[in-house]
Design a protein around this motif. Structure first.
Motif, short mmCIF file in Angstrom:
data_model
loop_
_atom_site.label_atom_id
_atom_site.label_comp_id
_atom_site.label_asym_id
_atom_site.label_seq_id
_atom_site.Cartn_x
_atom_site.Cartn_y
_atom_site.Cartn_z
N LEU A 166 0.83 -1.21 0.00
CA LEU A 166 0.00 0.00 0.00
C LEU A 166 0.87 1.25 0.00
O LEU A 166 0.57 2.23 -0.70
CB LEU A 166 -0.93 0.00 1.22
CG LEU A 166 -2.08 -1.01 1.19
CD1 LEU A 166 -2.72 -1.11 2.56
CD2 LEU A 166 -3.11 -0.61 0.13
N GLU A 167 1.93 1.22 0.78
CA GLU A 167 2.86 2.36 0.84
C GLU A 167 3.50 2.60 -0.53
O GLU A 167 3.60 3.74 -0.99
CB GLU A 167 3.92 2.11 1.90
CG GLU A 167 4.71 3.33 2.27
CD GLU A 167 3.90 4.37 3.02
OE1 GLU A 167 4.09 5.57 2.72
OE2 GLU A 167 3.10 4.01 3.88
N LYS A 168 3.93 1.53 -1.19
CA LYS A 168 4.55 1.66 -2.51
C LYS A 168 3.56 2.19 -3.54
O LYS A 168 3.91 3.03 -4.37
CB LYS A 168 5.11 0.31 -2.97
CG LYS A 168 6.35 -0.10 -2.22
CD LYS A 168 6.88 -1.43 -2.71
CE LYS A 168 8.09 -1.86 -1.91
NZ LYS A 168 8.63 -3.16 -2.38
N ARG A 195 3.23 9.99 -9.76
CA ARG A 195 2.54 10.18 -11.05
C ARG A 195 1.70 11.46 -11.08
O ARG A 195 1.50 12.05 -12.13
CB ARG A 195 1.66 8.98 -11.37
CG ARG A 195 2.43 7.68 -11.55
CD ARG A 195 3.19 7.64 -12.81
NE ARG A 195 2.27 7.38 -13.89
CZ ARG A 195 2.60 7.20 -15.14
NH1 ARG A 195 3.86 7.22 -15.48
NH2 ARG A 195 1.70 6.99 -16.05
N THR A 196 1.20 11.87 -9.92
CA THR A 196 0.40 13.10 -9.85
C THR A 196 1.26 14.30 -9.47
O THR A 196 0.73 15.37 -9.17
CB THR A 196 -0.77 12.95 -8.86
OG1 THR A 196 -0.26 12.67 -7.56
CG2 THR A 196 -1.73 11.86 -9.30
N GLU A 197 2.58 14.09 -9.46
CA GLU A 197 3.55 15.15 -9.16
C GLU A 197 3.29 15.82 -7.82
O GLU A 197 3.45 17.03 -7.66
CB GLU A 197 3.59 16.16 -10.30
CG GLU A 197 4.00 15.53 -11.62
CD GLU A 197 3.97 16.50 -12.79
OE1 GLU A 197 3.47 17.63 -12.65
OE2 GLU A 197 4.45 16.08 -13.86
N GLY A 198 2.85 15.03 -6.83
CA GLY A 198 2.65 15.55 -5.48
C GLY A 198 1.44 16.43 -5.29
O GLY A 198 1.25 17.00 -4.22
N LYS A 199 0.59 16.54 -6.30
CA LYS A 199 -0.57 17.44 -6.21
C LYS A 199 -1.61 16.97 -5.20
O LYS A 199 -2.40 17.77 -4.71
CB LYS A 199 -1.24 17.58 -7.58
CG LYS A 199 -0.37 18.29 -8.59
CD LYS A 199 -1.03 18.34 -9.94
CE LYS A 199 -0.07 18.91 -10.98
NZ LYS A 199 -0.62 18.81 -12.33
N HIS A 200 -1.61 15.69 -4.90
CA HIS A 200 -2.63 15.13 -4.00
C HIS A 200 -2.00 14.36 -2.85
O HIS A 200 -2.57 13.40 -2.34
CB HIS A 200 -3.57 14.22 -4.81
CG HIS A 200 -4.16 14.88 -6.01
ND1 HIS A 200 -5.15 15.82 -5.92
CD2 HIS A 200 -3.86 14.75 -7.32
CE1 HIS A 200 -5.45 16.25 -7.14
NE2 HIS A 200 -4.68 15.61 -8.00
N SER A 201 -0.83 14.77 -2.43
CA SER A 201 -0.07 14.05 -1.40
C SER A 201 -0.86 13.82 -0.13
O SER A 201 -0.86 12.71 0.42
CB SER A 201 1.21 14.79 -1.06
OG SER A 201 2.10 14.76 -2.14
N GLY A 202 -1.52 14.83 0.36
CA GLY A 202 -2.28 14.70 1.61
C GLY A 202 -3.40 13.69 1.50
O GLY A 202 -3.59 12.85 2.39
N THR A 203 -4.11 13.74 0.42
CA THR A 203 -5.22 12.81 0.19
C THR A 203 -4.70 11.38 0.04
O THR A 203 -5.27 10.44 0.60
CB THR A 203 -6.02 13.21 -1.06
OG1 THR A 203 -6.46 14.56 -0.91
CG2 THR A 203 -7.21 12.30 -1.27
N ILE A 204 -3.62 11.23 -0.69
CA ILE A 204 -3.03 9.90 -0.90
C ILE A 204 -2.53 9.34 0.42
O ILE A 204 -2.79 8.18 0.75
CB ILE A 204 -1.91 9.96 -1.95
CG1 ILE A 204 -2.51 10.30 -3.32
CG2 ILE A 204 -1.14 8.65 -2.01
CD1 ILE A 204 -1.49 10.72 -4.37
N ASP A 205 -1.83 10.15 1.21
CA ASP A 205 -1.32 9.69 2.50
C ASP A 205 -2.46 9.27 3.43
O ASP A 205 -2.37 8.25 4.12
CB ASP A 205 -0.50 10.79 3.18
CG ASP A 205 0.84 11.01 2.51
OD1 ASP A 205 1.28 10.14 1.73
OD2 ASP A 205 1.45 12.07 2.77
#
Length: 65
Positions: free
Chosen positions: A27-29, A37-47
């Protein structure tokens, strides 16, 4: 049908208990891959999604922490 669903749930619990650490790493990978792939645009949501999925796998595997 209820018996089939109960059996499926028990199998999922067994897998989560046996391989929970590997599932969590996967899951972490996946989260890192999507974040890249989203260039960090959704980091918070993904985390957040990865954390919730890891918590669910932990609870399913019997780790109630």
């Amino acid at each position: 049908m209820f018996d089939a669903l109960k059996s499926l749930k028990e199998k999922a619990e067994d897998i989560a208990e046996t391989h929970g650490d590997k599932i969590s790493e996967g899951l972490e990978k996946v989260g890192d891959f999507i974040d890249d792939r989203t260039e960090g645009k959704h980091s918070g949501t993904i985390d957040t999604a990865v954390d919730k999925a890891q918590d669910f796998v932990g609870k399913l595997g019997g780790n109630k922490d």
